[in-house]
Design an enzyme around this catalytic site. Structure first.
Site, PDB file in Angstrom:
ATOM      1  N   GLY A  46     -36.630  42.964  15.080  1.00 55.56           N
ATOM      2  CA  GLY A  46     -36.273  43.446  16.409  1.00 55.56           C
ATOM      3  C   GLY A  46     -35.640  42.338  17.223  1.00 55.56           C
ATOM      4  N   GLU A 112     -34.876  50.371  22.470  1.00 54.44           N
ATOM      5  CA  GLU A 112     -36.103  50.466  21.689  1.00 54.44           C
ATOM      6  C   GLU A 112     -37.146  51.233  22.486  1.00 54.44           C
ATOM      7  OE1 GLU A 112     -37.386  46.678  20.163  1.00 54.44           O
ATOM      8  OE2 GLU A 112     -35.574  46.402  18.972  1.00 54.44           O
ATOM      9  N   ASP A 200     -56.231  32.497  12.085  1.00 51.78           N
ATOM     10  CA  ASP A 200     -56.777  31.134  12.089  1.00 51.78           C
ATOM     11  C   ASP A 200     -56.956  30.561  13.492  1.00 51.78           C
ATOM     12  OD1 ASP A 200     -56.320  31.510   9.437  1.00 51.78           O
ATOM     13  OD2 ASP A 200     -55.287  29.619   9.101  1.00 51.78           O
ATOM     14  N   HIS A 221     -47.523  48.893  14.348  1.00 45.91           N
ATOM     15  CA  HIS A 221     -46.122  49.313  14.358  1.00 45.91           C
ATOM     16  C   HIS A 221     -46.019  50.630  13.603  1.00 45.91           C
ATOM     17  CE1 HIS A 221     -41.794  49.354  13.981  1.00 45.91           C
ATOM     18  NE2 HIS A 221     -41.715  48.298  14.773  1.00 45.91           N
ATOM     19  N   ARG A 267     -45.411  52.422  21.238  1.00 47.95           N
ATOM     20  CA  ARG A 267     -45.787  52.314  19.829  1.00 47.95           C
ATOM     21  C   ARG A 267     -47.149  52.903  19.508  1.00 47.95           C
ATOM     22  NH1 ARG A 267     -43.499  46.174  18.655  1.00 47.95           N
ATOM     23  NH2 ARG A 267     -41.317  46.809  18.345  1.00 47.95           N
ATOM     24  N   HIS A 324     -49.525  45.040  13.620  1.00 50.25           N
ATOM     25  CA  HIS A 324     -48.277  44.361  13.987  1.00 50.25           C
ATOM     26  C   HIS A 324     -48.471  43.226  14.984  1.00 50.25           C
ATOM     27  CE1 HIS A 324     -43.961  43.987  14.386  1.00 50.25           C
ATOM     28  NE2 HIS A 324     -43.979  44.295  15.676  1.00 50.25           N
ATOM     29  N   ARG A 359     -48.101  46.000  23.712  1.00 49.69           N
ATOM     30  CA  ARG A 359     -46.871  45.243  23.982  1.00 49.69           C
ATOM     31  C   ARG A 359     -45.634  46.136  23.977  1.00 49.69           C
ATOM     32  NH1 ARG A 359     -42.980  43.115  20.777  1.00 49.69           N
ATOM     33  NH2 ARG A 359     -44.158  43.236  18.817  1.00 49.69           N
ATOM     34  N   SER A 364     -42.034  40.106  22.563  1.00 48.90           N
ATOM     35  CA  SER A 364     -42.775  39.012  21.929  1.00 48.90           C
ATOM     36  C   SER A 364     -41.946  37.744  21.819  1.00 48.90           C
ATOM     37  CB  SER A 364     -43.296  39.431  20.558  1.00 48.90           C
ATOM     38  OG  SER A 364     -42.244  39.890  19.734  1.00 48.90           O
ATOM     39  N   LEU A 365     -40.709  37.849  21.342  1.00 42.68           N
ATOM     40  CA  LEU A 365     -39.853  36.662  21.305  1.00 42.68           C
ATOM     41  C   LEU A 365     -39.607  36.144  22.718  1.00 42.68           C
ATOM     42  CD1 LEU A 365     -37.185  37.672  18.601  1.00 42.68           C
ATOM     43  CD2 LEU A 365     -39.138  36.140  18.320  1.00 42.68           C
TER      44      LEU A 365
END
Length: 515
Positions: A46, A112, A200, A221, A267, A324, A359, A364-365
């Site tokens: 995306g 989107e 982690d 997703h 989503r 996702h 989200r 996210s980016l």
């Protein structure tokens, strides 16, 4: 004694952005547990959302983010994201980063789910994450030390402050430690995430005493390519943005009567619709027949289909939802500071509250870009480490030998997918909690893992993170965004801004022990 001004754990976009804004001012070391390309950021098909078109405005982007987040967002964090995002994006464009353009050389804006405007920028069609991370890696080459295949197994804490990290090869000290390890998608059997993303960072922070929050909010997703009972890769939401529709086996449009935005609904809504259809024995497909030149527009997806024997000429791709994105994570303020002095977090592993309970696509980016830059500004103000400075020796955790047994990764993934997945209820969550707690979570939180194998550490940290998700999901007795409880199917507005926190002290108090 190896030391640096700043140690960053993880090699995704948020990590690289932080380092990019720091390297002229600080000595930075980045540790990645695998190769630097093995991150969710590198895989991101995306695009990146930003209100840059003449028809758009940051306030529209703000509203879309709040609505998608089920009104659980931190409003100030959202304002920062949508207002600073375009500026940070154009800064990279000015230094050479290229996004896809139309025939006139103007940005091509895609659409989107849950966006009210076309505002998604892409690079290389469906290779935006790879384009952005590789661009930043080139900028950092020769300026930042990137240590690959070196797993951080613990944080070093002395006098209530994080002063470094421990790896399998020894201790490394720093004035500031940044966790940027991504989320926890690989705790589930169906996931879009890189194989390395097993939670982690959450476990590291929790073992060190940092607070985590909103762990119940996991986004699934809707469209993973489904072949021979396995989710084998992501089919970007941008495909639906270009007109593809979800259909049942008999060709009925799945989303037509479920949500006003149909296939571009948030989503969580689309994922539950697909889950409901498959739960009653049906199959769901993504009809791509209306998209011309699909292989050119989506080369990564076309290659994925070819690899797994799914023909594009059929015009229907079999899909299933997969884990996702984690909206919760390590609790941080708007500058990335955790509840533990000296420890910072950024990107998906961190929770600023910007995403709320779900989200918005392609935020996210943008989050990594905006909050990585903000964190760097804070770290610039800190004094540099004195060369040869002596740090106190930190012993490993107090339990020398773990007396319990460990499951394998596949067992954890199956339990999480079955009982803590898209649709939850008290019985299923309690079943998962009981299963997880048989592996002595209190001991795992305190155990010295220095002599453990990589696989054993991965499993232990998956158990800790899985327990945090499960117990948080039990505590939130409502449905909101990515957390859907069939026994509490509606939103309870009195929960609107209540965040569920988990600290080691709370944990040990619950089980009657001491931290």
């Amino acid at each position: 004694m190896p030391q640096a001004d700043v140690i960053i754990v993880g090699g995704g976009l948020a990590s690289l952005v932080t380092a990019y804004h720091l390297f002229e001012h600080k000595n930075v070391i980045i540790f990645t547990k695998a190769k630097k390309e093995e991150s969710n950021s590198w895989l991101a098909q995306g695009g990146i959302a930003a209100a840059l078109s003449g028809q758009d405005h940051w306030h529209f982007h703000y509203q879309d983010t709040i609505i998608a987040g089920a009104d659980h967002n931190d409003e100030r964090a959202v304002e920062i994201l949508v207002q600073e995002g375009p500026k940070r994006l154009l800064e990279l464009v000015e230094t050479g980063l290229q996004f896809d353009t139309d025939q006139n050389g103007h940005f091509h804006f895609g659409n989107e789910g849950a966006h009210s405007q076309r505002r998604i920028l892409h690079a290389g069609g469906d290779q935006t994450g790879k384009a952005m991370t590789s661009f930043l890696m080139e900028k950092l080459y020769g300026h930042v030390t990137i240590v690959e295949d070196e797993r951080v197994i613990d944080l070093l804490v002395a006098d209530g402050r994080c002063i470094g990290v421990r790896t399998k090869t020894g201790a490394y000290y720093a004035d500031a430690v940044v966790l940027s390890t991504g989320g926890c998608g690989r705790l589930y059997s169906f996931s879009s995430n890189a194989e390395t993303v097993t939670g982690d960072g959450i476990a590291l922070a929790y073992r060190a005493g940092a607070a985590v929050t909103d762990m119940e909010f996991i986004q699934f997703h809707p469209t993973m390519l489904y072949v021979n009972g396995r989710a084998v890769g992501l089919i970007s939401e941008a495909v639906r943005g270009e007109g593809a529709v979800l259909v049942t086996e008999d060709g009925k449009k799945l989303m037509e009567s479920i949500h006003p935005q149909q296939d571009l609904a948030p989503r969580d809504v689309v994922a539950r619709a697909i889950h409901a259809e498959t739960a009653k024995g049906g199959r769901v497909y993504l009809d791509i027949s209306m998209i011309k030149n699909f292989a050119e527009r989506f080369p990564t997806i076309a290659k994925l289909c070819e690899t797994h024997g799914v023909g594009l000429q059929d015009g229907r791709l079999p899909v299933v939802p997969g884990a996702h994105f984690l909206m919760g994570g390590i609790q941080v303020d708007l500058s990335g500071q955790t509840s533990l002095a000296g420890l910072y977090a950024v990107g998906e592993v961190a929770c600023t509250g910007v995403h709320g309970a779900n989200r918005l696509a392609s935020n996210s980016l943008l989050e990594g870009l905006v909050f990585g830059a903000r964190l760097a500004e804070v770290l610039k103000q800190r004094g540099s480490a004195e060369k040869g400075r002596r740090f106190p020796f930190v012993k490993p955790n107090s339990v020398k030998s773990f007396t319990g047994s460990l499951p394998d990764k596949g067992q954890i993934q199956e339990i999480m997918m079955r009982y803590v997945g898209i649709v939850r209820d008290e019985r299923s969550l309690a079943t998962a909690r009981k299963w997880l707690e048989q592996f002595s979570i209190p001991e795992l939180v305190k155990t010295d893992v220095t002599s453990w194998t990589e696989e054993e550490i991965t499993v232990a940290y998956m158990l800790i993170t899985g327990w945090l998700i499960t117990t948080s999901a039990l505590k939130r007795t409502e449905s909101r965004g990515g957390h859907y409880r069939s026994d509490y199917p509606t939103e309870a507005m009195h929960w609107k801004k209540r965040r569920i926190l988990r600290t080691k002290e709370e944990f040990f108090a619950r089980i009657g022990g001491t931290a």
